[in-house]
Design an enzyme around this catalytic site. Structure first.
Site, short mmCIF file in Angstrom:
data_model
loop_
_atom_site.label_atom_id
_atom_site.label_comp_id
_atom_site.label_asym_id
_atom_site.label_seq_id
_atom_site.Cartn_x
_atom_site.Cartn_y
_atom_site.Cartn_z
N SER A 34 -11.08 2.69 7.49
CA SER A 34 -10.99 3.11 5.91
C SER A 34 -11.53 1.87 5.22
O SER A 34 -10.93 0.90 5.26
CB SER A 34 -9.67 3.60 5.75
OG SER A 34 -9.38 3.94 4.44
N ARG A 51 4.88 2.23 10.54
CA ARG A 51 4.99 3.45 10.01
C ARG A 51 5.77 4.30 10.66
O ARG A 51 5.31 4.93 11.78
CB ARG A 51 3.47 3.82 9.85
CG ARG A 51 2.56 2.88 8.98
CD ARG A 51 1.28 3.41 8.77
NE ARG A 51 0.34 2.45 8.20
CZ ARG A 51 -0.95 2.48 7.84
NH1 ARG A 51 -1.44 3.48 8.33
NH2 ARG A 51 -1.60 1.43 7.27
N ASP A 59 0.85 -1.06 0.05
CA ASP A 59 0.14 0.09 0.01
C ASP A 59 0.88 1.33 0.16
O ASP A 59 1.77 1.30 1.06
CB ASP A 59 -0.72 -0.06 1.32
CG ASP A 59 -1.74 1.03 1.42
OD1 ASP A 59 -1.72 2.01 0.53
OD2 ASP A 59 -2.71 1.10 2.32
N ASP A 113 -14.51 6.66 5.16
CA ASP A 113 -13.95 6.35 6.76
C ASP A 113 -15.14 6.42 7.72
O ASP A 113 -16.02 7.17 7.61
CB ASP A 113 -12.97 7.66 7.01
CG ASP A 113 -11.58 7.55 6.29
OD1 ASP A 113 -11.42 6.38 5.54
OD2 ASP A 113 -10.91 8.44 6.23
N GLN A 137 -4.30 -4.08 12.62
CA GLN A 137 -5.73 -3.93 12.27
C GLN A 137 -6.12 -5.18 11.53
O GLN A 137 -5.43 -6.10 11.25
CB GLN A 137 -5.94 -2.79 11.00
CG GLN A 137 -5.23 -2.80 9.70
CD GLN A 137 -5.54 -1.75 8.79
OE1 GLN A 137 -5.71 -0.52 9.42
NE2 GLN A 137 -5.35 -1.91 7.63
N GLU A 171 -10.79 7.86 13.98
CA GLU A 171 -11.20 7.16 12.68
C GLU A 171 -10.83 5.82 13.32
O GLU A 171 -9.88 5.45 13.61
CB GLU A 171 -10.31 7.61 11.58
CG GLU A 171 -10.43 6.66 10.40
CD GLU A 171 -9.38 6.98 9.18
OE1 GLU A 171 -8.83 5.67 8.71
OE2 GLU A 171 -9.03 7.88 8.99
#
Length: 344
Positions: free
Chosen positions: A261, A110, A56, A245, A125, A258
């Protein structure tokens, strides 16, 4: 978002009880999700080969963590940012029929994240993907899927209350749908995040649609890679985009949170349109993109749901570090300690 220290914050659960509650939330939610969307669990990779187009690209600026593989001639591998494309390839490999799909545990690193209450170097996730028919690439299917996911969240929130009655439910019964262009029209002087805050505060739970395409001010509501979500196709309501989202209002931090997504994925036409819009048509030569353009990948809908984010929200924590083990700046950790926020 800078670090937020809520006034008079009190832990609802001690750290050792929190560990039990985290497992309960994760077990319950993934069972509800699998049942709601007809998904089966599969095993996922932590890293993929670079140069395949599988990883991604997020907003296109985040650098993946990588390493060279000595026994493969030093070919370079990357820790996944998400499994948005890998899942679609797995649907094809397993020959999964329309109406059924898969989910998996995704773990990522990340390094570009600004660390605060909601953002960590470590991302966990539930990544899920489901086969649909070409005729189902509609806003109606997107909304139906969102409602089923939201119902799974509500059921999990109820279980938390049953096990820990002092953690009272906060979510509204229904989730509200709004397009990002509608938010811009309503709040033209606010930033995208400020518009999300207004919507989440007003409705408690909202699905903001149309993430990635330029709005009337020439800017997208938020970034999206051009090669998984379809954010450029007009839908039945006259808007652009078949993604969005799930955002809830966190009344402890007084910010929007959030949780997910997701979206209907690009077909060959949307893929080329979006690659052209982003000036990266050279990606069409990568293995993933070639397979999609050749019709070798099924139409699908999919997304990711933050595990630590969901645990944090449902257990009414003030910092994501209360439900996951990661690394935090020393100053931030000390401020949290002084406020009674116990980071793992």
């Amino acid at each position: 978002m800078a670090l937020i220290i809520p006034s008079n914050y009190k832990q609802r659960l001690l750290p050792e009880t929190t560990e039990v509650a985290i497992k309960m939330v994760k077990d319950r939610f993934q069972d509800c999700l699998a049942h709601a969307l007809d998904l089966r669990r599969v095993t996922a990779p932590l890293f993929v080969l670079a140069g395949t187009g599988i990883n991604d690209d997020l907003n296109g600026v985040e650098q993946p963590v990588g390493f060279d593989i000595a026994c493969m001639g030093n070919r370079h591998a990357e820790v996944v940012h998400s499994l948005a494309k890998w899942k679609r390839m797995k649907l094809a490999a397993y020959g999964i029929a329309p109406g059924y799909g898969l989910y998996t545990d995704m773990n990522a690193i990340r390094t570009s994240e600004e660390l605060d209450n909601l953002h960590s170097l470590y991302v966990d996730q539930w990544d899920w993907e489901k086969v649909i028919t070409p005729q189902q690439r509609t806003i109606e299917l997107l909304k139906l899927t969102v409602r089923r996911i939201y119902d799974a969240i509500l059921k999990t929130e109820r279980l938390v209350y049953e096990q820990f009655p002092h953690i009272t439910p906060r979510l509204p019964r229904d989730i509200h749908f709004v397009h990002s262009q509608e938010l811009l029209d309503q709040y033209p002087g606010l930033t995208a995040r400020e518009r999300e805050a207004q919507a989440a505060r007003q409705w408690g739970a909202v699905f903001v649609m149309g993430i990635g395409a330029p709005l009337s001010d020439g800017q997208p509501h938020d970034g999206r890679a051009p090669d998984y979500d379809d954010w450029s196709s007009p839908n039945e309501e006259g808007f652009t985009g078949l993604n969005g989202d799930i955002i809830v209002w966190d009344d402890i931090l007084q910010v929007p949170c959030e949780l997910s997504s997701m979206g209907i994925r690009v077909d060959p036409e949307a893929l080329m349109r979006q690659l052209t819009m982003r000036g990266c048509t050279q990606r069409a030569a990568l293995p993933f993109h070639r397979a999609l353009l050749a019709g070798e990948l099924p139409p699908s809908i999919g997304g990711g749901i933050g595990q630590s984010r969901l645990c944090m929200f449902l257990l009414q924590k003030a910092h994501i570090g209360e439900v996951q083990a990661s690394i935090w700046p020393a100053e931030q950790a000390e401020l949290c300690r002084q406020a009674g926020i116990m980071l793992m």
